[in-house]
Write a protein that holds these residues in place. Sequence first.
Motif, PDB file in Angstrom:
ATOM      1  N   VAL A   1      -9.246   4.612   8.645  1.00 17.49           N
ATOM      2  CA  VAL A   1      -8.359   5.242   7.670  1.00 17.49           C
ATOM      3  C   VAL A   1      -7.235   4.270   7.350  1.00 17.49           C
ATOM      4  O   VAL A   1      -6.657   3.660   8.235  1.00 17.49           O
ATOM      5  CB  VAL A   1      -7.770   6.558   8.241  1.00 17.49           C
ATOM      6  CG1 VAL A   1      -6.818   7.193   7.239  1.00 17.49           C
ATOM      7  CG2 VAL A   1      -8.869   7.540   8.609  1.00 17.49           C
ATOM      8  N   LEU A   2      -6.964   4.106   6.060  1.00 16.54           N
ATOM      9  CA  LEU A   2      -5.868   3.247   5.623  1.00 16.54           C
ATOM     10  C   LEU A   2      -4.828   4.138   4.964  1.00 16.54           C
ATOM     11  O   LEU A   2      -4.882   4.401   3.763  1.00 16.54           O
ATOM     12  CB  LEU A   2      -6.398   2.200   4.635  1.00 16.54           C
ATOM     13  CG  LEU A   2      -7.612   1.404   5.147  1.00 16.54           C
ATOM     14  CD1 LEU A   2      -8.521   0.969   4.014  1.00 16.54           C
ATOM     15  CD2 LEU A   2      -7.169   0.217   5.961  1.00 16.54           C
ATOM     16  N   PRO A   3      -3.902   4.678   5.772  1.00 11.26           N
ATOM     17  CA  PRO A   3      -2.990   5.719   5.291  1.00 11.26           C
ATOM     18  C   PRO A   3      -2.109   5.262   4.125  1.00 11.26           C
ATOM     19  O   PRO A   3      -1.852   6.036   3.211  1.00 11.26           O
ATOM     20  CB  PRO A   3      -2.112   6.037   6.507  1.00 11.26           C
ATOM     21  CG  PRO A   3      -2.756   5.393   7.671  1.00 11.26           C
ATOM     22  CD  PRO A   3      -3.630   4.297   7.152  1.00 11.26           C
ATOM     23  N   LYS A   4      -1.659   4.028   4.144  1.00 13.70           N
ATOM     24  CA  LYS A   4      -0.776   3.538   3.081  1.00 13.70           C
ATOM     25  C   LYS A   4      -1.475   3.547   1.737  1.00 13.70           C
ATOM     26  O   LYS A   4      -0.913   3.922   0.724  1.00 13.70           O
ATOM     27  CB  LYS A   4      -0.330   2.102   3.415  1.00 13.70           C
ATOM     28  CG  LYS A   4       1.167   2.019   3.708  1.00 13.70           C
ATOM     29  CD  LYS A   4       1.590   0.568   3.807  1.00 13.70           C
ATOM     30  CE  LYS A   4       1.929   0.232   5.244  1.00 13.70           C
ATOM     31  NZ  LYS A   4       2.123  -1.207   5.454  1.00 13.70           N
ATOM     32  N   GLU A   5      -2.722   3.124   1.747  1.00 17.07           N
ATOM     33  CA  GLU A   5      -3.485   3.045   0.498  1.00 17.07           C
ATOM     34  C   GLU A   5      -4.150   4.378   0.157  1.00 17.07           C
ATOM     35  O   GLU A   5      -4.701   4.529  -0.928  1.00 17.07           O
ATOM     36  CB  GLU A   5      -4.583   1.979   0.618  1.00 17.07           C
ATOM     37  CG  GLU A   5      -4.072   0.553   0.742  1.00 17.07           C
ATOM     38  CD  GLU A   5      -3.834   0.125   2.186  1.00 17.07           C
ATOM     39  OE1 GLU A   5      -3.851   0.996   3.079  1.00 17.07           O
ATOM     40  OE2 GLU A   5      -3.622  -1.076   2.404  1.00 17.07           O
ATOM     41  N   GLU A   6      -4.114   5.328   1.110  1.00 20.64           N
ATOM     42  CA  GLU A   6      -4.854   6.581   0.975  1.00 20.64           C
ATOM     43  C   GLU A   6      -6.333   6.319   0.696  1.00 20.64           C
ATOM     44  O   GLU A   6      -6.952   6.936  -0.163  1.00 20.64           O
ATOM     45  CB  GLU A   6      -4.237   7.468  -0.118  1.00 20.64           C
ATOM     46  CG  GLU A   6      -2.809   7.840   0.202  1.00 20.64           C
ATOM     47  CD  GLU A   6      -2.398   9.134  -0.454  1.00 20.64           C
ATOM     48  OE1 GLU A   6      -2.725   9.325  -1.630  1.00 20.64           O
ATOM     49  OE2 GLU A   6      -1.762   9.961   0.222  1.00 20.64           O
ATOM     50  N   ARG A   7      -6.850   5.369   1.432  1.00 19.57           N
ATOM     51  CA  ARG A   7      -8.248   5.005   1.306  1.00 19.57           C
ATOM     52  C   ARG A   7      -8.888   4.987   2.685  1.00 19.57           C
ATOM     53  O   ARG A   7      -8.196   4.914   3.698  1.00 19.57           O
ATOM     54  CB  ARG A   7      -8.382   3.631   0.649  1.00 19.57           C
ATOM     55  CG  ARG A   7      -7.882   3.618  -0.779  1.00 19.57           C
ATOM     56  CD  ARG A   7      -7.844   2.229  -1.323  1.00 19.57           C
ATOM     57  NE  ARG A   7      -9.109   1.871  -1.940  1.00 19.57           N
ATOM     58  CZ  ARG A   7      -9.461   2.202  -3.166  1.00 19.57           C
ATOM     59  NH1 ARG A   7      -8.647   2.906  -3.911  1.00 19.57           N
ATOM     60  NH2 ARG A   7     -10.608   1.845  -3.657  1.00 19.57           N
ATOM     61  N   VAL A   8     -10.204   5.073   2.681  1.00 20.17           N
ATOM     62  CA  VAL A   8     -10.931   5.085   3.954  1.00 20.17           C
ATOM     63  C   VAL A   8     -12.172   4.206   3.861  1.00 20.17           C
ATOM     64  O   VAL A   8     -12.648   3.891   2.768  1.00 20.17           O
ATOM     65  CB  VAL A   8     -11.373   6.516   4.338  1.00 20.17           C
ATOM     66  CG1 VAL A   8     -10.189   7.389   4.688  1.00 20.17           C
ATOM     67  CG2 VAL A   8     -12.208   7.156   3.243  1.00 20.17           C
ATOM     68  N   LEU A   9     -12.685   3.851   5.001  1.00 23.51           N
ATOM     69  CA  LEU A   9     -13.997   3.224   5.083  1.00 23.51           C
ATOM     70  C   LEU A   9     -14.945   4.260   5.652  1.00 23.51           C
ATOM     71  O   LEU A   9     -14.662   4.882   6.678  1.00 23.51           O
ATOM     72  CB  LEU A   9     -13.963   2.006   6.014  1.00 23.51           C
ATOM     73  CG  LEU A   9     -13.125   0.801   5.570  1.00 23.51           C
ATOM     74  CD1 LEU A   9     -13.223  -0.304   6.598  1.00 23.51           C
ATOM     75  CD2 LEU A   9     -13.583   0.289   4.225  1.00 23.51           C
TER      76      LEU A   9
END
Length: 107
Positions: free
Chosen positions: A26-34
């Motif tokens: 989870v990439l909270p800053k970007e609000e993106r995930v793998l």
Amino acid sequence: MKIKKGDIVLIISGKDRARKGKILQVLPKEERVLVEGINIRKKSVRPKRSGEKGQLVEMPGQISISNLKLICPKCKKATRVGYKIISPSAGGKKTKVRICKKCGQEI
Ligand SMILES: [Zn+2]
């Protein structure tokens, strides 16, 4: 973040629409995930030593969390996530838990 590492999610838009996968990162800053197996990109890896062949490695690409829905592990439905505050009667610390909007269970 409503999504955590290890969650199973359903992709609701893009080329991997209707597919399911597990959250790897989870990439909270970007609000993106793998997500495992989703938005796969082929990346070429150079040989480490001379004489070795380069390799094409498949890696999941980032996707926006707005493109996915959590699959509830209890009712197995794609759902929105709600929150519930649990306050123990003994005066302990209040905890916030995620709940499934479909079945209302803690997830
Ligand atoms: Zn549920």
